[in-house]
Every structure is written in structure tokens, then in C-alpha cells.
Design an enzyme around this catalytic site. Structure first.
Site, PDB file in Angstrom:
ATOM      1  N   LYS A  32     -34.081  36.898-140.335  1.00 35.66           N
ATOM      2  CA  LYS A  32     -35.455  37.418-140.237  1.00 35.66           C
ATOM      3  C   LYS A  32     -36.062  37.088-138.868  1.00 35.66           C
ATOM      4  O   LYS A  32     -36.622  37.957-138.205  1.00 35.66           O
ATOM      5  CB  LYS A  32     -36.283  36.796-141.373  1.00 35.66           C
ATOM      6  N   SER A  33     -35.930  35.834-138.436  1.00 34.63           N
ATOM      7  CA  SER A  33     -36.535  35.431-137.153  1.00 34.63           C
ATOM      8  C   SER A  33     -35.955  36.243-135.992  1.00 34.63           C
ATOM      9  O   SER A  33     -36.686  36.692-135.110  1.00 34.63           O
ATOM     10  CB  SER A  33     -36.245  33.952-136.878  1.00 34.63           C
ATOM     11  N   LYS A  68     -48.250  27.913-144.998  1.00 39.89           N
ATOM     12  CA  LYS A  68     -47.272  29.008-144.911  1.00 39.89           C
ATOM     13  C   LYS A  68     -47.759  30.164-145.786  1.00 39.89           C
ATOM     14  O   LYS A  68     -48.947  30.276-146.042  1.00 39.89           O
ATOM     15  CB  LYS A  68     -45.891  28.500-145.354  1.00 39.89           C
ATOM     16  N   ARG A 112     -54.421  32.877-142.900  1.00 34.68           N
ATOM     17  CA  ARG A 112     -53.581  31.904-142.180  1.00 34.68           C
ATOM     18  C   ARG A 112     -54.115  31.657-140.757  1.00 34.68           C
ATOM     19  O   ARG A 112     -54.679  32.541-140.132  1.00 34.68           O
ATOM     20  CB  ARG A 112     -52.115  32.361-142.173  1.00 34.68           C
ATOM     21  N   ARG A 118     -37.633  39.309-133.307  1.00 28.56           N
ATOM     22  CA  ARG A 118     -37.608  39.222-131.834  1.00 28.56           C
ATOM     23  C   ARG A 118     -36.867  40.405-131.228  1.00 28.56           C
ATOM     24  O   ARG A 118     -37.322  40.989-130.235  1.00 28.56           O
ATOM     25  CB  ARG A 118     -36.967  37.890-131.418  1.00 28.56           C
ATOM     26  N   GLN A 152     -43.409  30.218-133.392  1.00 28.04           N
ATOM     27  CA  GLN A 152     -44.224  31.434-133.262  1.00 28.04           C
ATOM     28  C   GLN A 152     -45.225  31.279-132.123  1.00 28.04           C
ATOM     29  O   GLN A 152     -45.441  32.219-131.350  1.00 28.04           O
ATOM     30  CB  GLN A 152     -44.954  31.718-134.580  1.00 28.04           C
ATOM     31  N   ASP A 166     -38.500  25.981-143.263  1.00 30.59           N
ATOM     32  CA  ASP A 166     -38.338  27.080-144.228  1.00 30.59           C
ATOM     33  C   ASP A 166     -37.407  26.711-145.392  1.00 30.59           C
ATOM     34  O   ASP A 166     -37.391  27.388-146.417  1.00 30.59           O
ATOM     35  CB  ASP A 166     -37.797  28.334-143.519  1.00 30.59           C
TER      36      ASP A 166
HETATM   37  C1  S3P Z   1     -40.605  31.314-137.506  1.00 32.87           C
HETATM   38  C2  S3P Z   1     -41.131  30.076-137.262  1.00 32.87           C
HETATM   39  C3  S3P Z   1     -41.627  29.200-138.331  1.00 32.87           C
HETATM   40  C4  S3P Z   1     -41.104  29.622-139.683  1.00 32.87           C
HETATM   41  C5  S3P Z   1     -41.238  31.095-139.918  1.00 32.87           C
HETATM   42  C6  S3P Z   1     -40.469  31.862-138.865  1.00 32.87           C
HETATM   43  C7  S3P Z   1     -40.145  32.116-136.371  1.00 32.87           C
HETATM   44  O1  S3P Z   1     -43.054  29.269-138.349  1.00 32.87           O
HETATM   45  O2  S3P Z   1     -41.747  28.900-140.704  1.00 32.87           O
HETATM   46  O3  S3P Z   1     -40.723  31.437-141.199  1.00 32.87           O
HETATM   47  O4  S3P Z   1     -39.451  33.134-136.583  1.00 32.87           O
HETATM   48  O5  S3P Z   1     -40.437  31.748-135.231  1.00 32.87           O
HETATM   49  P1  S3P Z   1     -43.963  28.375-137.374  1.00 32.87           P
HETATM   50  O6  S3P Z   1     -43.742  28.810-135.985  1.00 32.87           O
HETATM   51  O7  S3P Z   1     -45.379  28.642-137.833  1.00 32.87           O
HETATM   52  O8  S3P Z   1     -43.543  26.970-137.649  1.00 32.87           O
END
Ligand code: S3P
Length: 430
Positions: free
Chosen positions: A22-23, A343, A122, A27, A167, A316
Site C-alpha cells: 500500500k505505501s 490512526k 485526523r 508513492r 507521511q 501498522d
Molecule cells: C505510512 C506511514 C505510517 C503508517 C501508514 C502508512 C506511509 O503513518 O501508519 O499506514 O505510507 O508512509 P505515519 O506516517 O502517520 O506514521
């Protein structure tokens, strides 16, 4: 709201390829959307969140074509965004809202970013602060969404991230490569580095000296013909933890993302009593992709303490680690994880509520939980809070419960892993 019944299981056996991370999908989707040319993304995440990102990139002028089996072709805007008349809908995705804010802040026009009921409250001040230091005009609604950005040229900054958040780091880097001058950034706790690898893959210059990143401004990105998204280790986490619950389990995961800034879970699995064999590893554009086999070592599951930087690296995966804690012999202690409370839900409160529903003993803290081992849990009705990771974490706890468990709001799993319940069923013959 849909309910899913999860029955106790005898074992966990099988091999799987996980949908794309997912991350990384976020990007690649964003950078392909701003680059010049066409990029083919292979094994793009099937989760709803990265598809919210693709929807936003389309609204900004990119051309997105979704093909078979996770293939997505993105033709980027060549560095220019057109401000859409409708708000950019980030859905449930904090990553989309925070990272995209950095990417669009230097572009002329007015942009409004909105999200669903879980995303709206959030905290967004964490990105407004560095972006406004760069000169961005960004308005929040009482510290959160809806966000309005009046795009304008940005200047470089030197920034030390006060909270460990990939993030926030990404929002600064995505604004930084388009700003005037060289932006530098350091993190007290090193977070996932997918943005650094992705920026380089799209041709950006970015250097790291010690713990400080430097990204020159005024850069344009170029598409690359094909980019492969590794399998999602945070989705795999549910099955990896499930594999620990049965003495004769055997799980093989291939094409799995094994980026060292994401793979702390594998160390936790070994510390608890799992055996991991790495069958092969390759590097693709800075990301490690491999095949692993996981079994459980003889004897009960041991205990583990998760604190400090480890809590940030495992953020996560903490809900599922907590959900299997009662089945260990020594228990699991999680602290320094206050971020879990902000979260997709207050994950500490929901883990506590659902552990209690299953009959577990534990102590809740503002920043974590102490969960003793050697406990027997019974089936219960689980409140997912419409949080994907809570729905999946308690489906794993349910595998060793003494009776059936009902997961309320099970459809939330689709935010990151729509195939979760079907794959769990194939791995757990009953
Ligand atoms: C993520 C960073 C994390 C994570 C989120 C995905 C990312 O959040 O909890 O599920 O893809 O950079 P934070 O940057 O708020 O810690």
C-alpha cells in the site's frame, strides 16, 4: 455493515503472493502522475486507499488506465497540475491526504482535499507546519480536513521531524523537489524510506549524509517503463502472526516486500519463536523483494517487549501482534505507541475493547498495552470500528479462540487487503 464469521482453525498451511504494498503503491501512483511520460505499475495494491490516490491523480490531470491483475498504466502531467473544480477525495487514506498536500502545494490554483468520516478528524497540523514554513498557503478546519491549499512557489527549508512519520517526511520531500533551493530533513527515528527510493526511481537527485536527507529543488521527474510493487508485508503480517499460532504451520510468501525499514516484524516473529527461511531476495529500484518460508519452532511462543523506535517501525503491525499476545507464554508489552490512537481509529482503545470481549486480561496505557500470556480466549462479537487493521487482527485472534467469532464491519479490510478473508480461508483448512 457486513459481518464475517471466523471459526477456530487447526493449522495454517499454504503459499501466497500478496497484493502490492500500500505505501509503495501510493508513492509510485503519485510520482508517476506528476512525471513526464508513461509508467506501467505492476502488482499495484488492490486496496481502496491507493485507488483513492489514483483517483486524485486523475483529477489533477494524469491519465490512469487499470488493467488485468494489478497492472496500472499512468501517464503523468509532466510537472504541471490542473486544479480540479471538485474537491480531491482522499477517502479513508491519511497517506493520500498528507503526501499529496506536499506534491500539490507548489502548483498554481486552489485545491480542496476531503476524506471520509474516519479521515476527516485526523491531525493535519503536522504537515501544515513544514509546508507553511516553505511558504505554502494551506488552511485546515480546526487542525484537520477539509484542507484548502492555494498553490504558490515554495522555498527550501531545513526541517527536523518532531514525530516519527513517513507521511510527514514524504510531504516535505514531495514539496522539496519542486521548491527553490535544497531542502534538508532529519528524523529522530528513521521511518520507512519508500519515498526516497521512489523519488530516485523517477530520476530525482536525493542524498543522505548521516541522518540528514538533502533534496535539491527545481527537479522534474521522468516516467520509467515498468515498476514492480512488492507484496505488502503489513498485509502479510496477519498470516505471519497466524502461522505462529499452530505447531505444524507452514507458510510460504513470495514476491514479498522486505525493505529493512519495514521488516522489523520478521525480527519479532523470530523473537516469539517463529522460524524464517529466506529463500531468495532481489532488489528492484531500491526495494527488496523476496520469498520467505515461516514455521513455528517447537515449544510455546515466547514474550517480547516493543518500545521506543521499534514501536514506530512496527506501527501498522501492532494491532495483530497485540491480538496474538494472549496465546504467548510470556505475554507482550507494547509502549511508546501513542500514535496508534490517531490512526484510522483509536487502535489502542479498540484492541482493548475487543481483547476484553474475547475474555482476555490486559492493562491499557495511554501509549500501549501490557498483555499477559497463557490465556484462553473465547469467540465474541468484534467491533472493527470500520478500521481495516482491527478487523483483520481479530480475525487472527479468532483462529485460536474456543468458539466462533463475528467480525462486525469486516468490509473495512478492503481498505488495504480486499482478498484477506478469502485467502485466510484457503490457508486454514477446518
Ligand atoms: C505510512 C506511514 C505510517 C503508517 C501508514 C502508512 C506511509 O503513518 O501508519 O499506514 O505510507 O508512509 P505515519 O506516517 O502517520 O506514521
Amino acid at each position: 455493515m457486513s459481518t464475517q464469521i471466523v471459526r477456530p482453525a487447526r493449522t495454517l498451511q499454504g503459499s501466497l503472493t500478496l497484493p502490492g504494498d500500500k505505501s509503495i503503491s501510493h508513492r509510485y501512483g503519485m510520482l508517476a502522475g506528476i512525471a513526464a511520460g508513461t509508467t506501467r505499475l505492476v502488482n499495484f495494491s488492490t486496496g481502496a486507499d491507493p485507488h483513492s490516490t489514483l483517483g486524485c491523480m486523475e483529477a489533477l490531470g494524469a491519465i490512469v488506465e487499470k488493467g488485468e491483475r494489478g497492472t496500472v498504466t499512468v501517464t503523468g502531467t509532466g510537472g504541471v497540475f490542473t486544479a480540479p473544480s471538485a474537491p480531491l477525495d482522499c477517502g479513508n487514506s491519511g497517506s493520500t491526504m498528507r503526501m499529496l498536500s506536499g506534491l500539490i502545494a507548489p502548483h498554481a490554483g486552489t485545491y480542496t482535499l476531503i476524506g471520509d468520516e474516519s479521515l476527516t478528524p485526523r491531525p493535519m497540523e503536522r504537515i501544515r507546519k513544514p509546508l507553511s514554513m516553505m511558504g505554502a498557503e494551506m488552511h485546515l478546519t480546526e487542525g484537520h480536513a477539509p484542507i484548502t491549499i492555494h498553490g504558490r512557489p515554495l522555498k527550501a527549508i531545513d526541517f527536523d521531524t518532531p514525530i516519527p512519520s513517513a507521511q510527514v517526511k514524504t510531504a516535505v520531500l514531495f514539496a522539496g523537489f519542486q521548491a527553490d533551493g535544497t531542502t534538508t530533513l532529519s528524523e529522530a527515528i528513521r521511518t520507512r524510506d519508500h519515498s526516497e527510493h521512489a523519488l530516485k526511481a523517477f530520476g530525482a537527485t536525493l542524498t543522505r549524509t548521516g541522518d540528514r536527507l538533502a533534496i535539491p529543488g527545481g527537479q522534474r521527474l521522468t516516467a520509467i517503463p515498468e515498476l514492480v510493487v512488492p507484496g505488502d508485508l503489513s498485509s502479510a503480517a496477519f498470516f505471519l502472526c497466524a502461522a505462529l499460532l499452530f505447531e505444524d504451520s507452514n507458510l510460504v510468501l513470495d514476491s514479498l516486500g522486505m525493505n529493512p525499514t519495514r521488516s522489523a516484524l520478521l525480527d519479532v516473529i523470530v523473537a516469539l519463536g517463529g522460524k524464517i527461511k529466506v529463500l531468495n531476495v532481489e532488489e528492484h529500484n531500491g526495494e527488496m523483494i523476496g520469498t520467505i518460508q515461516v514455521n513455528r519452532a517447537p515449544g510455546g511462543l515466547k514474550s517480547v517487549d516493543i518500545t521506543g523506535a521499534l514501536s514506530a517501525q512496527l506501527i501498522d503491525e501492532l494491532p495483530v501482534i497485540a491480538a496474538i499476545a494472549p496465546y504467548t507464554t510470556g505475554g507482550i508489552r507494547i509502549r511508546d505507541a501513542k500514535e496508534l490512537r490517531i490512526k484510522e481509529s483509536d487502535r489502542i482503545a479498540l484492541v482493548a475493547k475487543n481483547l476484553k470481549a474475547m475474555g482476555a486480561q490486559f492493562t491499557e496505557f495511554e501509549d500501549g498495552l501490557d498483555i499477559p500470556g497463557n490465556q484462553t480466549l473465547h469467540g465474541a462479537t468484534i467491533d472493527s470500528g470500520l478500521d481495516h487493521r482491527i478487523a483483520m487482527a481479530f480475525s487472527i485472534a479468532a483462529l485460536r479462540a474456543t468458539s466462533d467469532t463475528e467480525i462486525d464491519g469486516a468490509e473495512a479490510a478492503a481498505v488495504s487487503f480486499p482478498e484477506f478473508f478469502a485467502q485466510l480461508e484457503t490457508l486454514c483448512p477446518r
